[in-house]
Design an enzyme around this catalytic site. Structure first.
Site, mmCIF file in Angstrom:
data_model
loop_
_atom_site.group_PDB
_atom_site.id
_atom_site.type_symbol
_atom_site.label_atom_id
_atom_site.label_comp_id
_atom_site.label_asym_id
_atom_site.label_seq_id
_atom_site.Cartn_x
_atom_site.Cartn_y
_atom_site.Cartn_z
ATOM 1 N N CYS A 119 0.875 -1.300 -0.130
ATOM 2 C CA CYS A 119 -0.039 -0.078 -0.084
ATOM 3 C C CYS A 119 1.001 1.330 0.050
ATOM 4 O O CYS A 119 0.431 2.274 -0.423
ATOM 5 C CB CYS A 119 -1.034 0.228 1.182
ATOM 6 N N HIS A 260 -4.035 6.632 3.298
ATOM 7 C CA HIS A 260 -4.466 5.088 2.874
ATOM 8 C C HIS A 260 -5.898 4.764 2.864
ATOM 9 O O HIS A 260 -6.293 5.059 4.244
ATOM 10 C CB HIS A 260 -3.406 3.948 3.173
ATOM 11 N N ASN A 290 -9.993 -1.253 0.180
ATOM 12 C CA ASN A 290 -8.666 -1.116 0.235
ATOM 13 C C ASN A 290 -8.159 -1.612 -1.177
ATOM 14 O O ASN A 290 -8.103 -3.007 -1.275
ATOM 15 C CB ASN A 290 -8.080 -1.977 1.229
HETATM 16 N N1 ACO Z 1 -17.782 -10.553 9.259
HETATM 17 C C1 ACO Z 1 -18.367 -10.866 10.572
HETATM 18 N N2 ACO Z 1 -17.298 -11.001 11.537
HETATM 19 C C2 ACO Z 1 -16.060 -11.003 11.306
HETATM 20 C C3 ACO Z 1 -15.512 -10.373 10.043
HETATM 21 C C4 ACO Z 1 -16.555 -10.303 9.059
HETATM 22 N N3 ACO Z 1 -16.077 -9.941 7.916
HETATM 23 N N4 ACO Z 1 -14.246 -10.534 10.102
HETATM 24 C C5 ACO Z 1 -13.595 -10.814 11.208
HETATM 25 N N5 ACO Z 1 -14.936 -11.012 12.028
HETATM 26 C C6 ACO Z 1 -15.069 -11.595 13.451
HETATM 27 C C7 ACO Z 1 -13.789 -12.010 13.870
HETATM 28 O O1 ACO Z 1 -13.798 -13.550 13.794
HETATM 29 C C8 ACO Z 1 -13.628 -11.674 15.418
HETATM 30 O O2 ACO Z 1 -14.708 -12.689 16.111
HETATM 31 P P1 ACO Z 1 -14.174 -13.307 17.518
HETATM 32 O O3 ACO Z 1 -14.377 -12.108 18.506
HETATM 33 O O4 ACO Z 1 -15.458 -14.164 17.816
HETATM 34 O O5 ACO Z 1 -13.349 -14.078 17.566
HETATM 35 C C9 ACO Z 1 -14.497 -10.354 15.301
HETATM 36 O O6 ACO Z 1 -15.067 -10.118 14.194
HETATM 37 C C10 ACO Z 1 -13.360 -9.336 15.685
HETATM 38 O O7 ACO Z 1 -12.397 -9.564 14.653
HETATM 39 P P2 ACO Z 1 -11.033 -8.645 14.687
HETATM 40 O O8 ACO Z 1 -10.183 -9.188 13.588
HETATM 41 O O9 ACO Z 1 -10.466 -8.607 16.029
HETATM 42 O O10 ACO Z 1 -11.918 -7.418 14.050
HETATM 43 P P3 ACO Z 1 -11.025 -5.761 14.024
HETATM 44 O O11 ACO Z 1 -12.182 -4.881 14.719
HETATM 45 O O12 ACO Z 1 -9.632 -5.830 14.393
HETATM 46 O O13 ACO Z 1 -11.484 -5.332 12.200
HETATM 47 C C11 ACO Z 1 -9.995 -5.516 10.379
HETATM 48 C C12 ACO Z 1 -10.814 -6.288 11.460
HETATM 49 C C13 ACO Z 1 -11.053 -4.560 9.549
HETATM 50 C C14 ACO Z 1 -9.263 -6.087 9.101
HETATM 51 C C15 ACO Z 1 -9.279 -4.475 10.932
HETATM 52 O O14 ACO Z 1 -8.294 -5.154 12.116
HETATM 53 C C16 ACO Z 1 -8.135 -3.795 10.228
HETATM 54 O O15 ACO Z 1 -8.696 -2.857 9.295
HETATM 55 N N6 ACO Z 1 -6.922 -3.751 10.214
HETATM 56 C C17 ACO Z 1 -5.986 -3.105 9.457
HETATM 57 C C18 ACO Z 1 -5.814 -3.606 8.010
HETATM 58 C C19 ACO Z 1 -4.815 -2.559 7.397
HETATM 59 O O16 ACO Z 1 -4.714 -1.545 7.532
HETATM 60 N N7 ACO Z 1 -4.135 -3.160 6.400
HETATM 61 C C20 ACO Z 1 -3.099 -2.549 5.649
HETATM 62 C C21 ACO Z 1 -2.704 -2.389 4.457
HETATM 63 S S1 ACO Z 1 -3.306 -3.909 3.418
HETATM 64 C C22 ACO Z 1 -2.001 -4.007 2.411
HETATM 65 O O17 ACO Z 1 -0.987 -3.685 2.439
HETATM 66 C C23 ACO Z 1 -2.393 -4.778 1.272
#
Ligand code: ACO
Length: 333
Positions: A119, A260, A290
């Site tokens: 990214c 980003h 993204n």
């Molecule tokens: N739908 C429903 N539930 C979901 C989903 C979904 N799509 N995805 C995960 N969950 C559940 C998980 O299983 C978890 O359940 P549990 O509590 O029973 O275990 C719960 O939701 C919480 O999951 P988390 O992973 O803790 O959710 P979080 O609030 O952290 O959000 C996310 C996840 C959106 C991926 C976030 O962490 C994020 O945006 N991270 C950064 C991403 C990023 O910036 N990437 C960089 C660039 S990408 C690149 O370089 C190509």
């Protein structure tokens, strides 16, 4: 790694972007995996994303975005001496996607190569081009962020498949004339100790994809989202603060922050820490998700074309991605 001064100032003379026609909504994803529109919107801000057609490659999207940037800059393909494509989804492992773009545009005089910084790639390309232009090596450059992430997404993994989309954004960089804008300060960083947080583990020399491991989805993006989230907020804030300080600006001087486009909660946290009001932060991830290297480039073009800033305004671009990598740029438009 930073820089503030250069012999020759470099400006962004034109921007362009392209996204595929096909829209994939949260509701469609909820029909495929155990998720919901409510979860995706609340946790990420994403409502839909674009998916490239089967015969539509990264280079095709890159070339369409580039043509629009060239048109706005008033330059012909033959005027371009350098093309850098930032991508983690090249058309082929080799040759570089930039070479296909050179051919598609007819930019026959251009040196062309790709960079892989996920990214952060578009701002890495901006810094490299700025330096090569300010050193006098080139006059006009084309930088492009382009991705077909749909080809490296595990469509059975709800924790990642809701996040990504396809598209391309481009900018023409050239020597600036007196009174024109300039790329005032840039910052890049990498932490290779965190490679495991976000990667495509298979398909390279470490783990070639074989008939027996293809079903393990090793050729798709794996991410430890929560850990990435925390590092992203801190590193993006630090990088943005550095370029703002080097440019000699204050938060109130900034007309637009273009971050980003990964997660609205990350964007809100950064705006809050930088003390820049939300209405000066450009967001379009609700429409595209993204798109990795393309995201900040598409956002820059949309912000430019919708009048989010005007000539002379101060804007800050800031990105974060796999590597882990991050970068920022302070630009006087
Ligand atoms: N739908 C429903 N539930 C979901 C989903 C979904 N799509 N995805 C995960 N969950 C559940 C998980 O299983 C978890 O359940 P549990 O509590 O029973 O275990 C719960 O939701 C919480 O999951 P988390 O992973 O803790 O959710 P979080 O609030 O952290 O959000 C996310 C996840 C959106 C991926 C976030 O962490 C994020 O945006 N991270 C950064 C991403 C990023 O910036 N990437 C960089 C660039 S990408 C690149 O370089 C190509």
């Amino acid at each position: 790694m930073s820089e503030t001064t250069s012999v020759i100032d470099v400006c962004i003379a034109g921007t362009g972007s392209y996204v595929p026609e096909r829209i994939l909504t949260n509701a469609e994803l909820a029909a495929r995996v155990d998720t919901s529109d409510e979860w995706i919107v609340t946790r990420t801000g994403i409502r839909e994303r674009r998916i490239a057609a089967d015969g539509e490659f990264t280079s095709h999207m890159a070339s369409k975005a580039a043509k629009r940037a060239l048109e706005q800059a008033g330059l012909a393909p033959e005027d371009i001496e350098l093309i850098i494509v930032a991508t983690i989804t090249p058309d082929t492992p080799t040759p570089a996607t930039a070479c296909y773009v050179q051919q598609q545009l007819g930019a026959v005089r251009a040196v062309a190569f790709d960079i892989s910084a996920a990214c952060s790639g578009f701002l890495y390309a901006m810094k490299i081009s700025k330096r090569l232009i300010s050193d006098g090596a080139f006059t006009n450059a084309l930088i492009i962020g382009a991705e077909k992430l749909s080809t490296v997404t595990n469509w059975e993994d709800r924790s990642t498949c809701v996040l990504f989309g396809d598209g391309a954004g481009a900018a023409v960089l050239r020597r600036s004339e007196p009174g024109e804008g300039s790329i005032v300060a840039t910052e890049m960083g990498t932490d290779g100790s965190l490679t495991g947080l976000l990667s495509i583990p298979g398909g390279g020399s470490a783990c070639p994809i074989t008939g027996s491991n293809i079903n393990e989805h090793l050729h798709t993006l794996n991410m430890q989202g929560k850990e990435v989230f925390k590092v992203a907020v801190n590193r993006m804030r630090e990088a943005a603060e550095k370029v703002i300080a080097r440019a000699g600006w204050k938060p109130e001087d900034i007309a637009c922050i273009i971050p980003h486009q990964a997660n609205l909660r990350i964007i809100d946290a950064i705006a809050d820490r930088l003390a820049v009001p939300n209405d000066r932060v450009f967001v379009n991830l609700d429409k595209y998700g993204n798109t990795s290297a393309a995201a900040v480039a598409i956002a820059l073009d949309e912000a430019n074309r919708t009048g989010a800033f005007k000539r002379g305004d101060h804007i800050v671009l800031v990105v974060f991605g796999a590597g882990l990598t991050w970068a920022a740029a302070a630009v006087r438009w």
